[in-house]
Design a protein around this motif. Structure first.
Motif, short mmCIF file in Angstrom:
data_model
loop_
_atom_site.label_atom_id
_atom_site.label_comp_id
_atom_site.label_asym_id
_atom_site.label_seq_id
_atom_site.Cartn_x
_atom_site.Cartn_y
_atom_site.Cartn_z
N GLU A 129 -9.58 2.34 5.81
CA GLU A 129 -9.16 3.61 5.20
C GLU A 129 -8.17 3.37 4.06
O GLU A 129 -8.00 4.23 3.20
N GLU A 130 -7.50 2.22 4.03
CA GLU A 130 -6.58 1.89 2.96
C GLU A 130 -7.23 1.04 1.87
O GLU A 130 -6.58 0.70 0.88
N ASN A 186 -7.53 -2.73 7.08
CA ASN A 186 -7.65 -1.29 7.30
C ASN A 186 -8.61 -0.70 6.27
O ASN A 186 -8.30 -0.66 5.08
N TYR A 227 0.84 -1.19 0.00
CA TYR A 227 0.00 0.00 0.00
C TYR A 227 0.88 1.25 0.00
O TYR A 227 1.90 1.33 0.67
N GLY A 228 0.48 2.25 -0.78
CA GLY A 228 1.18 3.52 -0.79
C GLY A 228 2.38 3.58 -1.71
O GLY A 228 3.13 4.57 -1.68
N SER A 245 -8.20 -2.06 2.19
CA SER A 245 -7.93 -3.49 2.32
C SER A 245 -9.10 -4.26 2.93
O SER A 245 -9.06 -5.48 3.00
#
Length: 522
Positions: A299-300, A297, A118-119, A302
């Motif tokens: 907010e991500e 998560n 992520y990111g 997932s």
């Protein structure tokens, strides 16, 4: 022993209370969990399902009247959706079913060797297969299969020794293949259940606009924490899509997520409100984290939730459902269900008919909007995936995966609330401790520290009550000799017990022993 156990619990809970109080002070909206513990503890207890659910056609999902949840991972508060409800709302029953999608914590994607992170920089974690290059072939990620089977065992499902993949055809800009690889005919897990910590009955609205109380405040108002069993119909593996972003009048595509492993769980339409739907998603998130299947998560992205919502008169057959896609917070689940239920009631109250649709939820307005009419099952043109052979798990592999299942949140709550156990916590406190693996680990470490200090306070080896002040090898024990015990000049506690029950007078070399009648202690 009982008094010491109570003192140990009190010490541990005091440390936990201080940590949670500090977290609340620094984050006014919600209590953030401590960083995940590096290791989990617990016994490998498995859930067993007593509610067998017949397998259903995966495309239909058997959601005649299921509704979908909306809620926020950070704050379970929200306005009543869709304005004031119609006057006879009490005559209607909301029916909700969930489709839960969680990304698996495997290092690489489901069918390629690209990293799953992520990111990362846009379009940096992409393999040829993820972009559907001609000639690029898939290879199944064994770790993803193992984690899916572990989740199936934890949910009390029937993990299938043989499962297979299919192609589900539809077009999206972020789906390069023009189809999604999923498990339509032979999913890896059938049946099962999810134990949901249910919220207490919702209090009346504060005003005409329908403002509701904070869900967590409702939970804390009741000492007992009810648990309901939500039936799971199937669990399947599938590949994720990419991410589309609208910017400057164009659609931008990021394929870093494309091909990542998704586990989809389809539940029965057993839920009856937005609060229950949000609670079910939260309970599922806890299980995923305890198992180490994924970080979940929201907010991500997932963990994403699709909710299927319908309404009916009490005692009548299920009504037509609508699906609200990609809800990424508990609060959104809560609000979307309320709005859709109110919209359905308004349509039926006016004499209209609800049509099956796929809708999206706008968190800014609290309303849903039409995405498309629900495609029929034939539109997907399912066919067996020709490039992937069936996945076969041997009995030895299944047994090893089942043995790897750790203690689940429901088992943790039962252990912590056992009135005859060593903890005997209240249901509310047990729920807070079992909310996250790191919180449970922190509580256990705090309890161990409290027990150590309590033991030191009653131990002749530590006259100050602090086990860290008089370890062997300090100035009180230059040689680390075990003969330097309470009752010597270095330990003026007056305790005459020493090595082998004989009082000692510590000489510099620690060698001289003086019998009690000559020691000057009478």
């Amino acid at each position: 022993a009982g008094a010491m156990s109570r003192l140990c619990r009190a010490g541990a809970l005091q440390l936990l209370h201080r940590a949670l109080t500090s977290a609340v002070a620094t984050s006014p909206r919600h209590v953030r969990c401590l960083p995940p513990a590096s290791s989990r503890s617990g016994s490998g207890s498995l859930a067993s399902s007593s509610d067998s659910v017949p397998s259903v056609h995966p495309g239909a999902h058997h959601y005649a009247s299921s509704s979908s949840p909306a809620s926020d991972e950070h704050a379970l508060t929200g306005d009543a959706a869709g304005g004031a409800a119609d006057g006879d709302a009490e005559a209607w029953e909301t029916v909700v079913g969930l489709e839960l999608h969680v990304q698996v914590a495997a290092n690489t994607k489901l069918f390629s060797g690209a990293e799953r992170a992520y990111g990362a920089r846009v379009n940096s974690n992409v393999a040829p297969f993820d972009t559907a290059w001609p000639g690029a072939l898939p290879a199944v990620n064994a770790r993803a299969v193992e984690l899916a089977a572990r989740l199936g065992f934890a949910l009390g499902g029937n993990v299938q020794p043989v499962s297979a993949f299919d192609r589900k055809h539809y077009f999206y800009a972020d789906l390069p293949h023009g189809f999604q690889i999923t498990q339509q005919r032979f999913p890896i897990v059938l049946n099962g259940h999810l134990d949901v910590v249910m919220p207490p009955p919702r209090p009346p609205a504060d005003d005409a606009a329908g403002t509701v109380h904070d869900l967590r405040a409702q939970r804390s108002s009741a000492n007992q924490v009810p648990v309901r069993r939500l039936r799971v119909e199937r669990l399947q593996l599938e590949m994720d899509t990419g991410k589309s972003t609208r910017a400057q009048g164009a659609t931008l595509i990021d394929l870093n997520r494309a091909g990542s492993t998704l586990i989809e769980i389809v539940t029965a339409p057993d839920l009856r409100s937005g609060e229950e739907a949000a609670a079910a998603a939260e309970s599922f998130q806890q299980i995923v984290r305890f198992l180490g299947v994924g970080d979940a998560n929201m907010e991500e992205g997932s963990l994403r939730v699709d909710v299927n919502i319908s309404v009916r008169k009490h005692g009548e057959a299920f009504g037509e459902r609508c699906e609200v896609k990609n809800l990424n917070s508990f609060r959104s689940i809560l609000r979307a269900v309320r709005f859709e239920a109110a919209r359905h009631r308004a349509i039926l109250h006016a004499g209209g008919a609800v049509t099956r649709q796929t809708r999206s939820f706008d968190a800014a307005t609290g309303e849903t909007s039409l995405l498309r009419d629900k495609a029929s099952l034939l539109d997907y043109r399912f066919l067996p995936e020709p490039d992937i052979p069936p996945v076969v798990l041997t009995s030895a592999q299944l047994a090893a995966i089942a043995a790897s299942v750790p203690e689940l949140p429901s088992a943790v709550r039962a252990r912590l609330t056992d009135a005859w156990g060593e903890h005997a916590l209240s249901p509310k406190l047990a729920e807070a401790v079992a909310a996250h693996p790191s919180t449970l680990a922190y509580y256990q470490q705090a309890l161990a520290a409290a027990r150590l200090h309590q033991h030191a306070a009653h131990s002749p080896e530590y006259p100050s009550g602090n086990p860290s002040e008089y370890p062997n090898g300090t100035t009180e024990h230059p040689s680390g000799n075990s003969e330097y015990l309470n009752g010597t000049p270095e330990h003026p506690s007056g305790n005459q017990e020493s090595l082998n029950g004989i009082p000692t007078l510590a000489h510099p070399n620690g060698a001289s022993r003086i019998p009690k009648e000559t020691s000057g202690w009478g």
